[in-house]
Design a protein around this motif. Structure first.
Motif, PDB file in Angstrom:
ATOM      1  N   PRO A 115       0.773  -1.265   0.039  1.00 58.20           N
ATOM      2  CA  PRO A 115      -0.045   0.059   0.008  1.00 58.20           C
ATOM      3  C   PRO A 115       0.697   1.263   0.013  1.00 58.20           C
ATOM      4  O   PRO A 115       1.941   1.276   0.381  1.00 58.20           O
ATOM      5  N   SER A 116       0.200   2.465  -0.490  1.00 57.06           N
ATOM      6  CA  SER A 116       0.948   3.568  -0.324  1.00 57.06           C
ATOM      7  C   SER A 116       1.406   4.157   1.041  1.00 57.06           C
ATOM      8  O   SER A 116       0.697   3.780   1.799  1.00 57.06           O
ATOM      9  N   GLY A 117       2.577   4.415   1.103  1.00 56.24           N
ATOM     10  CA  GLY A 117       3.215   4.775   2.386  1.00 56.24           C
ATOM     11  C   GLY A 117       3.868   3.873   3.272  1.00 56.24           C
ATOM     12  O   GLY A 117       4.168   4.096   4.289  1.00 56.24           O
ATOM     13  N   GLY A 148       6.338   2.508   2.859  1.00 53.55           N
ATOM     14  CA  GLY A 148       7.986   2.606   2.790  1.00 53.55           C
ATOM     15  C   GLY A 148       8.722   2.002   1.607  1.00 53.55           C
ATOM     16  O   GLY A 148      10.174   1.931   1.568  1.00 53.55           O
ATOM     17  N   LYS A 149       7.900   1.572   0.351  1.00 53.25           N
ATOM     18  CA  LYS A 149       8.691   1.080  -0.388  1.00 53.25           C
ATOM     19  C   LYS A 149       9.661   1.899  -1.356  1.00 53.25           C
ATOM     20  O   LYS A 149      10.857   1.505  -1.537  1.00 53.25           O
ATOM     21  N   SER A 150       9.330   3.318  -1.350  1.00 50.85           N
ATOM     22  CA  SER A 150      10.244   4.202  -2.167  1.00 50.85           C
ATOM     23  C   SER A 150      11.236   4.411  -1.099  1.00 50.85           C
ATOM     24  O   SER A 150      12.625   4.331  -1.602  1.00 50.85           O
ATOM     25  N   THR A 151      11.130   4.710   0.018  1.00 53.65           N
ATOM     26  CA  THR A 151      12.055   4.845   1.349  1.00 53.65           C
ATOM     27  C   THR A 151      13.082   3.680   1.312  1.00 53.65           C
ATOM     28  O   THR A 151      14.259   3.853   1.212  1.00 53.65           O
ATOM     29  N   PHE A 152      12.504   2.475   1.030  1.00 51.91           N
ATOM     30  CA  PHE A 152      13.432   1.362   1.204  1.00 51.91           C
ATOM     31  C   PHE A 152      14.539   1.407  -0.084  1.00 51.91           C
ATOM     32  O   PHE A 152      15.653   1.381   0.122  1.00 51.91           O
TER      33      PHE A 152
END
Ligand code: ATP
Ligand code: MG
Lengths: 240, 249
Positions: free
Chosen positions: B37-39, B41-45
């Motif tokens: 889901p959005s938020g 932490g995928k991008s952050t990871f």
């Protein structure tokens, strides 16, 4: 008559050109450095620089010229006039510093002009640089970093060229203002072109040399307008 | 031996803990899809892996070389050669607008890797033909569609000869009719055995291209399995079922 006026104005022209050229030469890089200061992550630096820029931009260039030219000398007088018994550990070194500054300060009028103009214009330029730099998206930096570029490479190869395109319009305004501001140098008796023309009013009631200088300013700013228009067009090959 | 190893990564923004001790390792030639889901932490990871974000705890290694060990990073000069083995493609492409397609691609090889310019140009031409954009070599990014820009961005990353490619929602900024051309390029990379981590919301693409699917939720990896298992109708994890149901309708 025309020829002799031209010859005697030429010296004023040269001085005006010299102030203009040298101010650009020093104020542009200094402005970039000041803009870094005003964007610094270290808060004290940021606020000191911002306060300095605020003071310089908030007061007339004419006032700054006078203070820079007369200020150190007056401070030197003041230091010399201080009673000797007051020379404790703090005052004494201070007195030497002031004396030292004032020793190179009965300074060359031209140097005073250059210092005042450079600082003043560097502050204006710094705000333009800051606006330009802050307008570059973070993604541009990140794209550079993930390609292995160093910070300096990212700045000079990726960011700065884009900044230059963005700041050409405000820069050209500021630089054309500089053309006209050069006439302020006369307040500390640096003989720029208007001064040279005014001599003719005093001596023989001739008014037209003054218009002559007006034409000079018009041509000068006209050429700059064309030049910036040309640069803007040159940089028009992309938009972001 | 894994090519990339992330062990117990923690990352907070202020008080908000976005990654809560994530571990993941990737074998060479593996393709991993990261969904969630959005938020979550995928991008952050992904951004932590190549130090676009600095981590608060954990260890990251590429090819056995340390990127961060217990959240301590080696000096910049030592780190840069390691980091540049990771290519990254952004959701917003991030092409350099003032440089032509060719200049975008050869900039880093020439300036960072000191590849001779004519060699870099040859490589760029080859890469552009791979992504189907040979005729755009002298255009500027503003003259390209989103899908074309993203393909140039992929070529630009590949020009550095990366050992692993990170994709952060490479098609999310594109009109639906343009996603296909980008996904095709990524599939071709997978077929050439490029190691990749792909954050995506394209479930059918993930199912098709990935060897493994990682499901993130609220800063944790709650599943790490083959696409068949993750996308199977009888997946027992309710969070995953609820998430996947949204993509069916
Ligand atoms: N630079 C930042 N500063 C503060 N908070 C941030 C920052 N970047 C991300 N966050 C927060 O971290 C959390 C995770 O964000 P992240 O972008 O990693 O999610 P995501 O899984 O990629 O979501 P999406 O699918 O929407 O892209 C979010 O709550 C987000 O608001
Ligand atoms: Mg994201």
């Amino acid at each position: 008559m025309f020829m002799s006026v031209t010859a005697s104005l030429a010296e004023g022209f040269l001085m005006t050109l010299k102030i203009f050229g040298l101010t650009l030469l020093f104020a542009l890089p200094l402005g970039l450095i000041i803009s870094f200061g005003s964007m610094s992550k270290v808060r004290i630096i940021k606020w000191i620089v911002k306060a300095f820029v605020w003071i310089i931009r908030g007061t007339p260039l004419m006032l700054q010229l006078i203070i820079i030219y007369y200020g150190p000398g007056l401070a030197g007088e003041w230091a010399k006039a201080m009673p000797a018994e007051e020379f404790n550990a703090i005052i004494l070194p201070l007195r030497y510093i002031v004396a030292w500054v004032s020793s190179w300060s009965v300074f060359d009028r031209f140097i005073a002009v250059m210092i005042a103009f450079t600082i003043n214009y560097a502050c204006y330029f710094s705000e333009i640089f800051r606006g330009g730099i802050e307008g570059i998206p973070k993604g541009q930096y990140e794209a550079g970093y993930v390609l292995g570029m160093k910070k300096s490479q990212v700045f000079f190869k990726i960011v700065l060229p884009q900044v230059i395109k963005r700041i050409i319009p405000p820069m050209s305004n500021e630089i054309i203002t500089l053309v006209k501001d050069t006439s302020l140098a006369r307040v500390i008796a640096v003989y720029e072109v208007i001064w040279s023309a005014q001599v003719y009013i005093k001596r023989g009631g001739l008014i037209w040399p003054l218009f002559y200088t007006g034409v000079f300013y018009l041509l000068f700013s006209g050429i700059l307008t064309l030049l910036f228009g040309w640069i803007e067009k040159k940089l028009d090959y992309y938009h972001s | 031996m894994p090519i990339l190893e992330a062990i117990n990564i923690r990352k907070s923004f202020g008080k908000l803990e976005v990654l809560k001790g994530i571990s993941l390792s990737i074998e060479p030639r593996e393709v991993i899809a990261v969904i969630g889901p959005s938020g979550s932490g995928k991008s952050t990871f992904l951004r932590c892996l190549n130090k676009l974000e600095t981590i608060n705890d954990g260890t990251i290694k590429l090819d056995g070389e340390i990127i961060a060990e217990n959240a301590v990073y080696p000096p910049e000069a030592q780190l840069r050669p390691v980091l540049k083995k990771m290519g990254m493609v952004f959701q917003q492409f991030n092409l350099f607008p003032h440089k032509s397609v060719l200049q975008n691609i050869i900039e880093a090889p020439v300036c960072v890797n000191n590849v001779p310019k004519n060699e870099a140009v040859e490589t760029a031409k080859k890469l552009l033909s791979d992504v189907g954009l040979s005729e755009k070599i002298n255009n500027y990014p503003c003259e390209l569609s989103g899908g074309q820009q993203q393909r140039v961005a992929i070529a630009r990353a590949l020009a550095m000869n990366p050992e692993i490619m990170l994709f952060d929602e490479p098609t999310s900024a594109l009109d639906p009719e343009l996603t296909g051309e980008v996904l095709k390029v990524i599939k071709a990379l997978a077929a050439k055995n490029m190691t990749m981590i792909i954050v995506t919301h394209e479930m059918s693409f993930a199912k098709e291209v990935a060897d493994r699917v990682v499901f993130m939720d609220e800063g944790n990896i709650i599943a790490n399995d083959t696409p068949d298992k993750i996308f199977s109708k009888d997946n027992e994890t309710p969070r995953i079922q609820a998430f996947l149901r949204k993509f069916e309708g």
